[in-house]
Design a protein around this motif. Structure first.
Motif, PDB file in Angstrom:
ATOM      1  N   GLU A   5     -23.735  19.134 -14.836  1.00 15.18           N
ATOM      2  CA  GLU A   5     -24.672  19.176 -16.132  1.00 15.18           C
ATOM      3  C   GLU A   5     -24.437  17.941 -16.993  1.00 15.18           C
ATOM      4  O   GLU A   5     -23.230  17.824 -17.243  1.00 15.18           O
ATOM      5  CB  GLU A   5     -24.508  20.479 -16.795  1.00 15.18           C
ATOM      6  CG  GLU A   5     -24.848  21.604 -16.100  1.00 15.18           C
ATOM      7  CD  GLU A   5     -24.770  22.963 -17.059  1.00 15.18           C
ATOM      8  OE1 GLU A   5     -24.612  22.839 -17.941  1.00 15.18           O
ATOM      9  OE2 GLU A   5     -24.634  24.234 -16.163  1.00 15.18           O
ATOM     10  N   LEU A   6     -25.175  16.974 -17.168  1.00 17.33           N
ATOM     11  CA  LEU A   6     -25.351  16.090 -18.146  1.00 17.33           C
ATOM     12  C   LEU A   6     -26.227  16.295 -19.390  1.00 17.33           C
ATOM     13  O   LEU A   6     -27.356  16.534 -19.045  1.00 17.33           O
ATOM     14  CB  LEU A   6     -25.730  14.699 -17.658  1.00 17.33           C
ATOM     15  CG  LEU A   6     -25.139  14.255 -16.147  1.00 17.33           C
ATOM     16  CD1 LEU A   6     -25.608  12.994 -15.587  1.00 17.33           C
ATOM     17  CD2 LEU A   6     -23.734  14.371 -16.063  1.00 17.33           C
ATOM     18  N   LYS A   7     -25.368  16.233 -20.606  1.00 14.84           N
ATOM     19  CA  LYS A   7     -26.420  16.530 -21.685  1.00 14.84           C
ATOM     20  C   LYS A   7     -26.092  15.614 -22.779  1.00 14.84           C
ATOM     21  O   LYS A   7     -25.161  15.133 -23.242  1.00 14.84           O
ATOM     22  CB  LYS A   7     -25.866  17.979 -22.370  1.00 14.84           C
ATOM     23  CG  LYS A   7     -26.105  19.064 -21.441  1.00 14.84           C
ATOM     24  CD  LYS A   7     -25.495  20.252 -22.022  1.00 14.84           C
ATOM     25  CE  LYS A   7     -25.850  21.638 -21.196  1.00 14.84           C
ATOM     26  NZ  LYS A   7     -25.641  22.779 -21.776  1.00 14.84           N
ATOM     27  N   PRO A  54     -18.356   7.560 -22.149  1.00 13.31           N
ATOM     28  CA  PRO A  54     -19.864   7.790 -22.619  1.00 13.31           C
ATOM     29  C   PRO A  54     -19.652   7.493 -24.221  1.00 13.31           C
ATOM     30  O   PRO A  54     -18.662   7.475 -24.637  1.00 13.31           O
ATOM     31  CB  PRO A  54     -20.239   8.887 -22.333  1.00 13.31           C
ATOM     32  CG  PRO A  54     -18.980   9.877 -22.240  1.00 13.31           C
ATOM     33  CD  PRO A  54     -18.032   8.922 -21.530  1.00 13.31           C
ATOM     34  N   ASP A  55     -20.518   6.967 -24.746  1.00  5.83           N
ATOM     35  CA  ASP A  55     -20.874   6.697 -26.023  1.00  5.83           C
ATOM     36  C   ASP A  55     -21.161   8.137 -26.764  1.00  5.83           C
ATOM     37  O   ASP A  55     -20.668   8.371 -28.054  1.00  5.83           O
ATOM     38  CB  ASP A  55     -21.875   5.751 -26.300  1.00  5.83           C
ATOM     39  CG  ASP A  55     -21.737   4.243 -25.930  1.00  5.83           C
ATOM     40  OD1 ASP A  55     -20.507   4.065 -25.899  1.00  5.83           O
ATOM     41  OD2 ASP A  55     -22.532   3.695 -25.832  1.00  5.83           O
ATOM     42  N   GLY A  56     -22.021   8.978 -25.937  1.00  4.19           N
ATOM     43  CA  GLY A  56     -22.283  10.269 -26.537  1.00  4.19           C
ATOM     44  C   GLY A  56     -22.461  11.112 -25.543  1.00  4.19           C
ATOM     45  O   GLY A  56     -22.884  10.780 -24.368  1.00  4.19           O
ATOM     46  N   GLY A  57     -22.656  12.562 -25.715  1.00  7.65           N
ATOM     47  CA  GLY A  57     -23.157  13.534 -25.032  1.00  7.65           C
ATOM     48  C   GLY A  57     -21.938  14.246 -23.964  1.00  7.65           C
ATOM     49  O   GLY A  57     -20.693  13.767 -24.265  1.00  7.65           O
ATOM     50  N   THR A  58     -22.194  15.050 -23.247  1.00  7.15           N
ATOM     51  CA  THR A  58     -21.142  15.818 -22.445  1.00  7.15           C
ATOM     52  C   THR A  58     -21.421  15.775 -20.988  1.00  7.15           C
ATOM     53  O   THR A  58     -22.577  15.737 -20.420  1.00  7.15           O
ATOM     54  CB  THR A  58     -21.024  17.413 -22.922  1.00  7.15           C
ATOM     55  OG1 THR A  58     -22.219  17.895 -22.762  1.00  7.15           O
ATOM     56  CG2 THR A  58     -20.726  17.405 -24.451  1.00  7.15           C
ATOM     57  N   ILE A  59     -20.274  16.051 -20.201  1.00 12.94           N
ATOM     58  CA  ILE A  59     -20.677  15.926 -18.684  1.00 12.94           C
ATOM     59  C   ILE A  59     -19.763  17.529 -18.124  1.00 12.94           C
ATOM     60  O   ILE A  59     -18.527  17.540 -18.502  1.00 12.94           O
ATOM     61  CB  ILE A  59     -20.079  14.756 -17.974  1.00 12.94           C
ATOM     62  CG1 ILE A  59     -20.535  13.491 -18.425  1.00 12.94           C
ATOM     63  CG2 ILE A  59     -20.080  15.087 -16.514  1.00 12.94           C
ATOM     64  CD1 ILE A  59     -19.874  12.396 -18.114  1.00 12.94           C
ATOM     65  N   GLY A  63     -18.454  23.589 -13.491  1.00 14.11           N
ATOM     66  CA  GLY A  63     -18.375  24.605 -14.527  1.00 14.11           C
ATOM     67  C   GLY A  63     -17.249  24.178 -15.561  1.00 14.11           C
ATOM     68  O   GLY A  63     -16.961  24.944 -16.246  1.00 14.11           O
ATOM     69  N   ARG A  64     -16.710  23.137 -15.395  1.00  9.51           N
ATOM     70  CA  ARG A  64     -15.507  22.507 -16.194  1.00  9.51           C
ATOM     71  C   ARG A  64     -16.017  21.278 -16.897  1.00  9.51           C
ATOM     72  O   ARG A  64     -16.589  20.394 -16.338  1.00  9.51           O
ATOM     73  CB  ARG A  64     -14.346  22.341 -15.454  1.00  9.51           C
ATOM     74  CG  ARG A  64     -13.708  23.567 -14.793  1.00  9.51           C
ATOM     75  CD  ARG A  64     -12.274  23.147 -14.067  1.00  9.51           C
ATOM     76  NE  ARG A  64     -12.718  22.014 -13.103  1.00  9.51           N
ATOM     77  CZ  ARG A  64     -12.815  22.616 -11.888  1.00  9.51           C
ATOM     78  NH1 ARG A  64     -12.839  23.838 -11.398  1.00  9.51           N
ATOM     79  NH2 ARG A  64     -12.749  21.621 -10.645  1.00  9.51           N
ATOM     80  N   ASP A  65     -15.635  21.125 -18.186  1.00  8.84           N
ATOM     81  CA  ASP A  65     -15.807  20.089 -18.857  1.00  8.84           C
ATOM     82  C   ASP A  65     -14.899  18.849 -18.011  1.00  8.84           C
ATOM     83  O   ASP A  65     -14.140  19.065 -17.304  1.00  8.84           O
ATOM     84  CB  ASP A  65     -15.104  20.013 -20.174  1.00  8.84           C
ATOM     85  CG  ASP A  65     -15.162  18.743 -21.037  1.00  8.84           C
ATOM     86  OD1 ASP A  65     -14.542  17.824 -20.874  1.00  8.84           O
ATOM     87  OD2 ASP A  65     -16.251  18.771 -21.848  1.00  8.84           O
TER      88      ASP A  65
END
Length: 280
Positions: A5-7, A54-59, A63-65
């Motif tokens: 998941e990339l947000k 990344p400059d921003g966002g989450t990966i 199921g784990r950060d």
């Protein structure tokens, strides 16, 4: 649980910006990451692998950060870069010995089986391999430590049709286990069209779409008509058009076309080219 998941993922370089990217790869699926050279495909893969920050966002991976227990996460990811970086002097047996000391789940039996099935010579140095054979060795290494997620960057580039078919079959076999998933990038769309469950288009750092392949082919079609007929459609229904003395060929949304008109099937490559032209 999703494999990836990339947000709102962003990254900027001089002359290039990855726009906020949202992408979800379900477990058990193969996603094709499609874009022209320089579109941002390799940047996305490097961000996932923590090779770039990344400059921003989450990966989120399995199921784990991304930064949570990075060692365990990397054990569960098989990676095949566009240039397989193994020491030039090593033969395949020596590569296997090194990988056995690198991955806790290294399976020598799987590695030997893949070397045989992919016709990779056991006694020649890596430097003497063709690009295609180097890529096949990279795939064998990636699959031999029982990963749950495969990341492949232009992995079919340089392979002849027979070898390409072997790789496709390996990826199909890999995802028969519903806990296994694949993200594979390529600028050669035809390589991915028959392989992938999901398609993601990236153009100049911008996400154009991320959707199931069957949904895309059901939504869009190719329409041959006159200029007058095309003018009867809402502008939002027409993704691209090419005019000639024989009429107009247009990529259209099937649901916006009158029932008596029958758009032809569209390939993923034709759809990508149309969307890239639409955004410029």
């Amino acid at each position: 649980m999703n494999a990836l998941e990339l947000k709102n993922l962003t990254k900027s370089f001089p002359g290039f910006r990855l726009e906020p990217l949202n992408l979800t790869l379900p477990q058990g699926c193969i996603m094709g990451l499609i874009g022209e050279n320089g579109a941002g495909k390799s940047t996305i893969l490097k961000l996932i692998l923590n090779m770039l920050h990344p400059d921003g966002g989450t990966i989120t991976i399995l199921g784990r950060d991304q930064k949570e227990n990075l060692r365990l996460t990397k054990e569960e990811i098989g990676v095949v870069p566009d240039e397989v970086g193994l020491p030039e002097c090593l033969n395949t047996s020596q590569v296997g010995a090194i990988m056995a000391g690198t991955f806790r789940n290294w399976d020598a039996a799987v590695y030997d089986r893949l070397l045989r099935s992919l016709s990779i010579p056991a006694d020649r140095a890596f430097k003497d391999f063709s690009r295609g054979t180097k890529m096949k060795l990279g795939i064998a290494v990636a699959l031999s430590h029982h990963p749950k997620l495969l990341l492949l960057d232009e992995a079919t580039n340089g392979l002849d049709p027979v070898a390409r078919n072997q790789v496709v079959e390996l990826l199909y076999d890999f995802t028969r286990d519903e806990t296994h998933s694949v993200l594979i990038s390529s600028h050669i769309v035809s390589d991915l069209e028959k392989l992938c469950d999901y398609i993601t288009f990236v153009h100049r750092g911008k996400l154009l779409l991320c959707e199931e392949k069957d949904v895309l082919t059901a939504q869009y079609g190719l329409l041959h008509c006159t200029r007058q007929e095309l003018s009867q459609l809402p502008a939002s229904a027409v993704k691209s058009k090419k005019e000639s003395a024989y009429g107009v060929d247009a990529v259209v949304l099937r649901g916006a076309v009158p029932a008596q008109w029958k758009p032809s099937p569209i390939t993923i490559e034709e759809l990508f080219v149309a969307m890239a032209k639409e955004v410029g």
